[in-house]
Scaffold this active site. Structure first.
Site, mmCIF file in Angstrom:
data_model
loop_
_atom_site.group_PDB
_atom_site.id
_atom_site.type_symbol
_atom_site.label_atom_id
_atom_site.label_comp_id
_atom_site.label_asym_id
_atom_site.label_seq_id
_atom_site.Cartn_x
_atom_site.Cartn_y
_atom_site.Cartn_z
ATOM 1 N N HIS A 41 0.936 -1.200 0.108
ATOM 2 C CA HIS A 41 0.107 -0.159 0.067
ATOM 3 C C HIS A 41 0.805 1.282 0.089
ATOM 4 O O HIS A 41 0.519 2.341 -0.382
ATOM 5 C CB HIS A 41 -0.844 0.086 1.142
ATOM 6 C CG HIS A 41 -2.160 -0.860 0.988
ATOM 7 N ND1 HIS A 41 -3.226 -0.546 0.087
ATOM 8 C CD2 HIS A 41 -2.443 -1.999 1.566
ATOM 9 C CE1 HIS A 41 -4.061 -1.505 0.002
ATOM 10 N NE2 HIS A 41 -3.835 -2.151 1.046
ATOM 11 N N ASP A 89 -0.309 -7.596 1.602
ATOM 12 C CA ASP A 89 0.066 -6.252 1.684
ATOM 13 C C ASP A 89 1.419 -6.212 1.865
ATOM 14 O O ASP A 89 2.002 -5.548 2.675
ATOM 15 C CB ASP A 89 -0.558 -5.613 2.447
ATOM 16 C CG ASP A 89 -0.168 -3.944 2.412
ATOM 17 O OD1 ASP A 89 -0.417 -3.167 3.453
ATOM 18 O OD2 ASP A 89 0.042 -3.649 1.536
ATOM 19 N N GLY A 179 1.547 6.198 8.438
ATOM 20 C CA GLY A 179 3.134 6.305 8.401
ATOM 21 C C GLY A 179 3.824 5.283 9.018
ATOM 22 O O GLY A 179 5.069 5.044 8.733
ATOM 23 N N SER A 181 2.690 2.291 8.476
ATOM 24 C CA SER A 181 2.757 0.901 7.403
ATOM 25 C C SER A 181 4.077 0.660 6.991
ATOM 26 O O SER A 181 4.915 1.401 6.633
ATOM 27 C CB SER A 181 1.777 1.293 6.232
ATOM 28 O OG SER A 181 0.421 1.823 6.725
ATOM 29 N N GLY A 182 4.249 -0.739 6.886
ATOM 30 C CA GLY A 182 5.430 -1.407 6.240
ATOM 31 C C GLY A 182 6.606 -1.593 7.222
ATOM 32 O O GLY A 182 7.419 -2.324 6.982
HETATM 33 N N1 LIG Z 1 -3.401 0.555 13.401
HETATM 34 C C1 LIG Z 1 -3.935 1.269 12.469
HETATM 35 C C2 LIG Z 1 -3.133 1.784 11.218
HETATM 36 C C3 LIG Z 1 -1.831 1.403 11.012
HETATM 37 C C4 LIG Z 1 -0.858 2.048 9.818
HETATM 38 C C5 LIG Z 1 -1.544 2.779 9.243
HETATM 39 C C6 LIG Z 1 -2.847 3.520 9.308
HETATM 40 N N2 LIG Z 1 -3.192 4.546 8.650
HETATM 41 C C7 LIG Z 1 -4.211 5.478 8.967
HETATM 42 O O1 LIG Z 1 -4.865 5.157 9.983
HETATM 43 C C8 LIG Z 1 -4.594 6.513 8.075
HETATM 44 C C9 LIG Z 1 -4.600 6.614 6.871
HETATM 45 C C10 LIG Z 1 -5.009 7.366 5.964
HETATM 46 C C11 LIG Z 1 -5.292 8.799 6.738
HETATM 47 C C12 LIG Z 1 -5.234 8.713 7.906
HETATM 48 N N3 LIG Z 1 -5.555 9.813 8.908
HETATM 49 C C13 LIG Z 1 -5.437 9.188 10.442
HETATM 50 C C14 LIG Z 1 -5.592 9.755 11.608
HETATM 51 N N4 LIG Z 1 -5.523 11.157 11.474
HETATM 52 O O2 LIG Z 1 -5.393 9.197 12.712
HETATM 53 C C15 LIG Z 1 -5.071 7.645 10.350
HETATM 54 C C16 LIG Z 1 -4.846 7.598 8.656
HETATM 55 C C17 LIG Z 1 -3.548 2.872 10.539
#
Ligand SMILES: NCc1cccc(NC(=O)c2cccc3[nH]c(C(N)=O)cc23)c1
Length: 230
Positions: A41, A89, A179, A181-182
């Site tokens: 992703h 993913d 952020g 992620s990965g």
């Molecule tokens: N374990 C949950 C987890 C783990 C890794 C990545 C995420 N990505 C988000 O959640 C996300 C994505 C896009 C906009 C976003 N805005 C916000 C926010 N303002 O909290 C989150 C996000 C969540």
């Protein structure tokens, strides 16, 4: 990372930051000399721009002797990854040169056995540290217990979307976020998971953190590294 703390400098020398135009986009982990594992992703956030891999960093902004930015020689997404689901993913990145000795490989789990529920694991990253989207400068980390797949698949949790190739951690207050992620989920010193965005909410106990189980993809990982020239 919500509810975590700053890692010690260079305490996690396998951590990678995937960057576009000098901005952190996603985490990653060094799994072989020139290979970084991350999430498929994360390619969506690249908007087709070239991206680099930062290794050996603690602070994203400060000059550090161990820090080095690498070009990507090859980017291989898992063929099953897609924009609609969290399935498969995974992303493998071959960096353009052998990393400095300060970067260290993190061993990953090769036995395809579930991490026992309740096991305390650690996630790390430079993702959001607040719901309002505050970005940290130095690497953050948080400890999270594994939540059973059976429990995680119930309502109001992830309602039967968690496959055998995923695992969950409790997300009450402390969680991964945008952020992260990965990045890796590390249990007993071994990488067991890769952070996936899942429900894209953070710190809400109703939406546990979701991770891709690395052990379920050992053959693909080994194949790509072998086929592309390790
Ligand atoms: N374990 C949950 C987890 C783990 C890794 C990545 C995420 N990505 C988000 O959640 C996300 C994505 C896009 C906009 C976003 N805005 C916000 C926010 N303002 O909290 C989150 C996000 C969540």
């Amino acid at each position: 990372i919500l509810g975590g703390s700053s890692a010690g400098p260079h305490q996690r020398p396998y951590m990678a930051s995937l960057q576009v135009d000098g901005q952190h986009v996603c985490g990653g982990l060094l799994i072989a000399e020139q290979w970084v594992l991350s999430a498929a992703h994360c390619m969506e956030d690249m908007k087709g721009k070239a991206f680099q891999v930062l290794l050996g960093a603690h602070s994203l902004s400060q000059p550090e002797p161990h820090k080095r930015l690498y070009a990507v020689r090859a980017a291989v997404r898992h063929p099953g990854s897609n924009t609609e689901t969290n399935d498969d993913d995974l992303l493998l990145l071959q960096v353009s040169a052998a990393p400095l000795p300060s970067a260290r490989i993190l061993p990953f789990q090769r036995q395809d056995v579930d991490v026992p529920p309740g096991t305390l694991c650690e996630a790390a990253g430079w993702g959001f540290t607040s719901h309002s989207g505050r970005k940290p400068d130095v690497l953050q980390q948080v400890e999270r217990p594994v939540k059973s797949r059976e429990e995680c698949n119930k309502r109001p949790y992830h309602d039967n979307t968690i496959t055998d190739k995923m695992l969950c951690t409790d997300s009450r207050k402390k969680d991964t976020c945008k952020g992260d992620s990965g990045g890796p989920l590390i249990c007993n010193g071994v990488a067991e998971g890769v952070v996936t965005a899942g429900a894209r909410v953070c710190g809400n106990f109703k939406k546990p953190g979701i991770y891709t189980r690395i052990a379920a993809y050992v053959d693909w990982i080994d194949g790509v590294m072998l086929w592309t020239g390790r």
